[in-house]
Scaffold this motif. Structure first.
Motif, short mmCIF file in Angstrom:
data_model
loop_
_atom_site.label_atom_id
_atom_site.label_comp_id
_atom_site.label_asym_id
_atom_site.label_seq_id
_atom_site.Cartn_x
_atom_site.Cartn_y
_atom_site.Cartn_z
N ASP A 55 0.44 -4.38 7.89
CA ASP A 55 1.03 -4.86 6.64
C ASP A 55 1.68 -3.69 5.91
O ASP A 55 1.03 -2.97 5.14
CB ASP A 55 -0.06 -5.50 5.77
N SER A 93 3.69 -3.63 3.57
CA SER A 93 3.85 -3.79 2.12
C SER A 93 2.58 -3.43 1.36
O SER A 93 2.56 -3.42 0.12
CB SER A 93 4.25 -5.23 1.79
N ASN A 150 1.12 2.53 2.59
CA ASN A 150 1.80 3.58 1.83
C ASN A 150 1.01 4.88 1.84
O ASN A 150 1.57 5.97 2.08
CB ASN A 150 2.04 3.10 0.39
N THR A 185 8.05 5.70 -1.87
CA THR A 185 7.90 4.31 -1.44
C THR A 185 7.69 4.28 0.07
O THR A 185 8.04 5.23 0.78
CB THR A 185 9.14 3.48 -1.80
N THR A 186 7.13 3.20 0.55
CA THR A 186 6.87 3.08 1.99
C THR A 186 8.17 3.17 2.78
O THR A 186 8.22 3.80 3.84
CB THR A 186 6.14 1.76 2.29
N ILE A 229 10.68 -4.17 4.72
CA ILE A 229 10.75 -3.38 3.48
C ILE A 229 11.90 -2.37 3.50
O ILE A 229 12.30 -1.86 2.46
CB ILE A 229 9.42 -2.64 3.21
N ARG A 265 13.26 -10.95 -1.50
CA ARG A 265 13.54 -9.57 -1.08
C ARG A 265 14.13 -8.76 -2.24
O ARG A 265 13.76 -7.60 -2.45
CB ARG A 265 14.53 -9.57 0.10
N GLU A 270 11.43 -7.82 -4.64
CA GLU A 270 10.65 -6.68 -4.16
C GLU A 270 11.40 -5.36 -4.37
O GLU A 270 10.80 -4.33 -4.69
CB GLU A 270 10.31 -6.88 -2.68
#
Length: 590
Positions: A426, A428, A433, A452-453, A481, A524, A527
């Motif tokens: 996952d 997100s 992260n 951010t990831t 992402i 999206r 996010e």
């Protein structure tokens, strides 16, 4: 007594030595004075000879540039005062220099065609005199050179007029010549002028450097010439990029770079036209800068009193056209991103983007292979391979092979394999992260905030995967992402059907199966807004107009974007993006 005489003798010796030293110094001063007087007299004689004989003037290249400009302006002022127009409105040219070379290059040594009249034009890049009645010029135009042998006996001017006229023709002048073709006794193709007119005057001194041949006289000009061979070159990068007109004038290889750039664009246009694409144009200024993750340039429309963004990509507009029923569209044009400048980035750059209904990213990988391999084969006249000096022109070049199929690597799978990672599924999640932050810290990979990831993954991919992509390589299946406009992967949850093409470790192409579900698209964008709120000003904003267009139905579509500038760098062996832009962004001079 003997004791008293000894000091007296030593004193006499000292006086004698001092006298000799004074005489020697006086003699040296006198010789230096005579030498300076001789030099002064010699210089005065040279200046007088130059005044008496205009065909052999004092070398104006030794002047101060300001003085040179003033002299040229003064000469033009005199021409105008005497009722002459130093800038003729037109000159009738019968053939280009390359046509002239092709037509008359087969003449034999010493052969003249005095019954043939030809009119050529170009820029004078070298001037050599052989007495007062014969002047040699190098005439350049279109990347070609023809020698001009201006002979007083063949000119329509009398001897005095010939000498006066040619003393005022300078390097850099653009001229028109009507005369007959022939070859010199040494076999050099030339034109022998009957009429010679300066069409536009170069008021500045041309940069000049002796060639290697000139340094050791391996290749002297005609017998009796007053000059050794010289070439005009401009190697200072700062000056070349700021004064591109001078760069093009003095460095023929630069012209070839931009010819190749034009061929690349023409090939892409022809390739897409043959696939029944329609070329379109979309706005350069947008209320919302969408279609990519980048910081925009901001401007203001006075009449509408509205803040606008220079576009960072044409993607959203082009997909709206597909919604409208234009199933295959493309645009070649400028994008503007308010970001850093380095060897591969310029604030404004050129891309080609196309959108193709009823196709997916697999189809686009095949099309990309066909386009680039075909382009390379055309430019190299039959080969799929090019040489590129990746580590500088003095190093051994690498070979890049465009033979299909290109290598394909799955982003997350390959990253885990190469770096020995086990990334949380996952992506997100906060867990993912933190995991990626720890990996970057351990591998000493810097990721400027916000961490951010998506940004952390991008840094890791750059460190581990992109470095392996010398030959064309597709990095495929990016996480959602990282790809807010790409459609979810049909069999791999959390990933998208996206690829980036890397060649010589640099991204060249970005493409994906387009996301056409308006509900998911809004999610999206939402996010992405979270990332913007956390400080990532490159994250995409919500474009409500685009989302509304999707609600009318975007067919299954594949979209593709290519950086023209980076492709040109690759195919012209250029290490700096400024080499392939006529007018790159530059800091103001102090």
């Amino acid at each position: 007594m003997e004791v008293s005489e000894q000091p007296s003798n030593r004193a006499g010796e000292t006086i004698s030595k001092n006298s000799l030293k004074r005489e020697l110094k006086n003699k040296q001063r006198e010789e230096e004075r005579k030498r300076k007087e001789e030099e002064k007299a010699k210089k005065a004689a040279e200046m007088q000879r130059a005044k008496d004989n205009k065909s052999a003037p004092v070398d104006e290249d030794d002047m101060d540039p300001t003085q040179y400009l003033e002299n040229r302006l003064r000469y033009l002022a005199v021409q105008k005062a005497e009722g002459r127009n130093p800038y003729p409105h037109k000159f009738f040219v019968t053939m280009a220099l390359d046509e002239y070379i092709k037509e008359y290059g087969g003449l034999s040594e010493g052969q003249h065609l005095e019954d043939v009249s030809v009119s050529l034009s170009g820029r004078i890049m070298n001037k050599r005199t052989s007495g007062s009645k014969l002047v040699f010029y190098d005439l350049h135009g279109g990347g070609f050179k023809v020698q001009v042998m201006a002979d007083a006996s063949k000119s329509d001017l009398n001897e005095a007029g010939f000498s006066k006229f040619h003393s005022n023709v300078k390097r850099g002048d653009i001229v028109g010549i009507t005369g007959f073709p022939g070859k010199s006794k040494k076999g050099e193709l030339s034109i022998f002028p009957k009429t010679f007119v300066v069409l536009s005057h170069c008021l500045h001194m041309m940069p000049r450097q002796k060639s290697a041949a000139a340094a050791d006289n391996r290749n002297p000009w005609v017998p009796g010439s007053t000059r050794n061979p010289e070439i005009y070159i401009l190697k200072d990068q700062e000056t070349r990029y700021r004064l591109r007109h001078l760069d093009l004038m003095l460095n023929p290889e630069v012209r070839e770079i931009f010819k190749t750039r034009s061929k690349i664009i023409s090939y892409i246009r022809r390739f897409l036209d043959d696939l029944d694409f329609l070329e379109v144009e979309t706005p350069m200024m947008n209320m919302i800068a969408g279609g990519a993750a980048a910081r925009p340039f901001v401007t203001h429309h006075n009449d509408l009193n509205m803040r606008l963004n220079m576009r960072i990509a044409p993607e959203l507009y082009l997909k709206e056209l597909v919604v409208g029923g234009l199933d295959r569209v493309y645009e070649i044009g400028k994008q503007f991103r308010n970001e850093g400048i380095d060897l591969t980035h310029n604030p404004e750059f050129t891309t080609c983007e196309f959108y193709m209904a009823y196709k997916d990213y697999n189809d686009l990988m095949d099309i990309t292979e066909q386009m680039l391999s075909g382009m390379v084969k055309e430019l190299t006249k039959g080969s799929n391979k090019i040489k590129y000096h990746a580590d500088g022109i003095d190093k051994e070049p690498i070979e890049i092979d465009f033979t299909p199929p290109f290598r394909r690597i799955d982003m997350i799978e390959e990253l885990e394999k190469m770096a020995g990672l086990s990334i949380p599924k996952d992506l997100s999640s906060e867990e993912a992260n933190q995991y990626l932050k720890d990996v970057c810290l351990k591998c000493e990979i810097k990721c400027p905030p916000p961490e951010t990831t998506a940004r952390l993954l991008d840094k890791l991919v750059g460190h581990f995967l992109e470095e392996t992509c010398v030959n064309p390589t597709f990095i495929i299946n990016h996480p959602e992402i990282m790809s807010p406009l790409a459609k979810w992967h049909r069999s791999k949850p959390g990933l998208t059907e996206r690829f980036e093409l890397f060649i010589n470790k640099h991204e060249l192409c970005n493409a994906y199966t387009e996301l056409n579900d308006p509900v998911v698209q809004r999610q999206r964008f939402s996010e992405q807004l979270k990332d913007r709120q956390s400080g990532d000003d490159e994250a995409m904003a919500l474009d409500e107009t685009f989302c509304t267009a999707l609600e009318y139905g975007l067919p299954p579509t594949a979209g593709w974007g290519l950086g023209i500038d980076r492709l040109t760098m690759l195919l012209t062996d250029s290490q700096n993006i400024k080499e392939v832009l006529f007018f790159p962004a530059m800091k103001p001079q102090d």
